[in-house]
Write an enzyme that holds these catalytic residues in place. Structure first.
Site, short mmCIF file in Angstrom:
data_model
loop_
_atom_site.label_atom_id
_atom_site.label_comp_id
_atom_site.label_asym_id
_atom_site.label_seq_id
_atom_site.Cartn_x
_atom_site.Cartn_y
_atom_site.Cartn_z
N LYS A 201 0.84 -1.20 0.00
CA LYS A 201 0.00 0.00 0.00
C LYS A 201 0.87 1.24 0.00
O LYS A 201 1.14 1.86 1.03
CB LYS A 201 -0.95 -0.01 1.20
CG LYS A 201 -2.18 0.86 0.96
CD LYS A 201 -2.99 0.36 -0.22
CE LYS A 201 -4.02 1.36 -0.69
NZ LYS A 201 -4.68 0.95 -1.91
N SER A 399 -8.13 0.12 -6.17
CA SER A 399 -8.60 0.32 -4.80
C SER A 399 -10.11 0.48 -4.78
O SER A 399 -10.83 -0.43 -5.14
CB SER A 399 -7.87 1.51 -4.16
OG SER A 399 -6.52 1.17 -3.90
#
Length: 611
Positions: A201, A399
């Protein structure tokens, strides 16, 4: 005295009334002139026999239509911006292919910043339409004073590629150069704490590191390799150049002068623009004495009716195309954003519309608010129970953008679409050191341990961080479960390919995140097939753009903060230093859009940009 006061008061009221009426008439007159200019139509663009379609790559190409408020602002400000949707470009090229009056396409890549607003997935969709046009036997000529990889990727489909004698060609590969803010934040005393799930991430790294983590470097390298590999294969096939030779050119030469580019087979001709136009005149001439260059630009030709060419459809059966373009934000959102509440209402409306038989969700988003993503995804799931929902991924669907795609009947992407990034994070800022350094302090009175856990006056305690981490873990597990259920994959496999990692469309297909490689038109054809419509259907686009008259007479016209917000065309600055300042501005603007009520986000790495 009383009469005097009455006369004075009546005169004052009369003057005020007169001024009000005059101002109202003036305002209405101006608006009616604008409306008349916006809605007046002549007989339409005229297409002469043997015309060239001119495709200027500097125009702004977006997924969705501009709002009517954008048009009003630009009209009042005198801004003339060529703008067209991606679907309209593809449809227009298809129409030109079937139109006997169009003999070819001239791709003009001379203006600075050509095609800079498009990603490689969108460019591929246009390129495929151009390739089909060329296969019909019609000519494509492309000209530029300087070619870069992005423009050349699109233009390499042409029969004849021309470079100005003084021009250059950039073939040096792809790169990504993210900006890191951790040092500046530390210098100025702004504290940053991060809660996240997923070792890839990278969205939070600009705030806590001064360089890429090994994991983020790994995923970025793999993504660039995939996109660059597709570039070499596609360009090489059109130019009959082995991909290995293109790699060797990138490694050894990078910037080629015009004659060198020609000797390497990258261009067909070295010439000035007037010489190119002279050759084009031969293609459009009606006889040997005709010296005119018959042409029509793509935005004008897009307005030419295409029904006789079999392009336009009219039917009571609708396929809804919902354009989810921009950041996913909580609430209604603004133009250019995907507001959770607004898009939930769109799907609710579509679900209840009996004329809509199938839905294509076109996603071009890096993600954003986890809460808004879930609100939208719930409505998509309910809609799917009533009619097919097909996803078409554009340049990026990552995402939160992948979150809303996960529970659809089928997912289409291009090989160079950026997708995945199944991960969650939160960023917690505090200004304690900044304030203390400038003589500012706080004191607190509270009734319970966590009453002030939202404060920016101090860093979060380990106990508070544990609370945030628990929330992030919960959202991440929810994300994993949704993908596993929607994609019919084991949770363990999803957990392995998640971790916030981004994938190219080609790689995403191999691991099961994407079903098929293809663009918006392929997704539309599949949607029609799923609804068993045959050829009896037409597209209905959302968000629906109201006309200027509807906006004016339906509700009060609002101009925010007394000034017009003019959208600037995304053209890369010529000065490299200015480009870095623009990158910083973009990073800060992303922070302004982070409005999730829980402070939890499913978003692509902030500054992943391929150059």
């Amino acid at each position: 005295m009383t009469n005097f006061l009455k006369q004075t008061f009546a005169s004052l009221i009369g003057s005020l009334l007169g001024l009000t009426i005059f101002a109202g008439v003036g305002t209405l007159g101006l608006l009616f002139l604008v409306i008349a200019a916006a809605t007046s139509k002549d007989t339409g663009p005229q297409v002469k026999d043997k015309s060239m379609l001119v495709f200027d790559l500097s125009m702004k190409i977006t997924d969705s239509q501009p709002s009517s408020s954008d048009f009003l602002q630009k009209t009042l400000a005198g801004v003339d911006e060529d703008r067209i949707t991606l679907r309209k470009v593809i449809e227009t090229v298809e129409k030109a292919e079937r139109d006997p009056r169009i003999v070819g396409i001239y791709i003009d890549a001379t203006k600075s910043g050509a095609a800079s607003g498009l990603g490689y997935a969108s460019l591929k969709e246009i390129r495929q339409a151009l390739d089909k046009f060329r296969a019909s036997g019609k000519k494509i000529v492309a000209y530029s004073t300087d070619w870069n990889e992005r423009e050349y990727y699109l233009s390499s489909v042409a029969n004849n590629i021309v470079l100005n004698p003084v021009g250059l060609m950039e073939i040096n590969g792809l790169s990504s150069q993210p900006m890191f803010l951790a040092g500046a934040l530390q210098k100025y005393g702004i504290g940053v704490q991060v809660v996240r799930v997923g070792k890839f991430k990278g969205a939070v790294e600009p705030f806590i590191l001064d360089k890429l983590s090994p994991e983020n470097r790994q995923q970025t390298q793999k993504l660039l390799d995939d996109v660059w590999g597709e570039w070499r294969t596609t360009v090489g096939a059109s130019r009959k150049i082995p991909p290995q030779k293109l790699q060797a050119i990138a490694n050894s030469q990078a910037i080629l002068e015009a004659n060198t580019a020609k000797s390497n087979g990258l261009v067909d001709q070295v010439a000035y623009q007037d010489q190119v136009v002279a050759d084009l005149k031969k293609l459009t001439a009606s006889d040997k004495d005709d010296k005119s260059f018959r042409q029509i630009n793509i935005t004008d030709y897009a307005e030419v009716p295409g029904k006789s060419m079999g392009v336009e459809r009219k039917s009571e059966n609708k396929i809804a195309v919902v354009y989810a373009e921009g950041e996913i934000v909580d609430g209604k959102g603004e133009d250019g954003q995907i507001g959770g509440d607004r898009f939930a209402k769109i799907f609710n409306k579509i679900r209840q519309d009996e004329d809509v038989k199938s839905v294509v969700l076109r996603i071009n988003s890096p993600g954003g608010s986890a809460t808004a993503s879930e609100i939208i995804q719930r409505e998509i799931k309910l809609t799917r129970q009533a009619k097919p929902v097909i996803v078409s991924m554009g340049d990026v669907a990552a995402s939160g953008g992948y979150w809303i795609a996960s529970d659809s009947n089928r997912i289409f992407a291009e090989p160079n679409t950026i997708t995945g990034s199944i991960g969650v994070f939160g960023v917690l800022f505090n200004g304690q050191k900044l304030a203390n350094n400038n003589g500012i302090t706080w004191d607190t009175v509270k009734t319970s341990q966590y009453a002030d856990n939202q404060t920016v006056a101090r860093p979060k305690s380990p106990q508070e961080l544990a609370l945030y981490q628990r929330s992030v873990n919960r959202i991440y597990n929810m994300f994993i479960n949704k993908v596993a259920q929607g994609r019919k994959l084991p949770q363990q496999k999803v957990a392995e390919i998640a971790q916030g990692r981004v994938w190219s469309g080609a790689a995403a297909k191999q691991i099961g995140l994407v079903d098929e490689i293809g663009g918006l038109n392929v997704a539309l054809e599949y949607a029609a097939k799923q609804a068993k419509l045959g050829n009896d259907w037409e597209v209905q686009e959302y968000p629906q753009v109201t006309s200027l008259e509807e906006r004016f007479f339906g509700r009060k016209l609002q101009v925010a903060q007394g000034k017009l917000g003019i959208e600037k065309t995304q053209i890369q600055p010529a000065n490299p230093l200015l480009a870095e300042f623009e990158k910083l501005q973009q990073e800060i603007s992303i922070l302004n859009k982070m409005n999730d009520p829980q402070g939890i986000y499913a978003r692509l790495p902030f500054n992943l940009k391929i150059d």
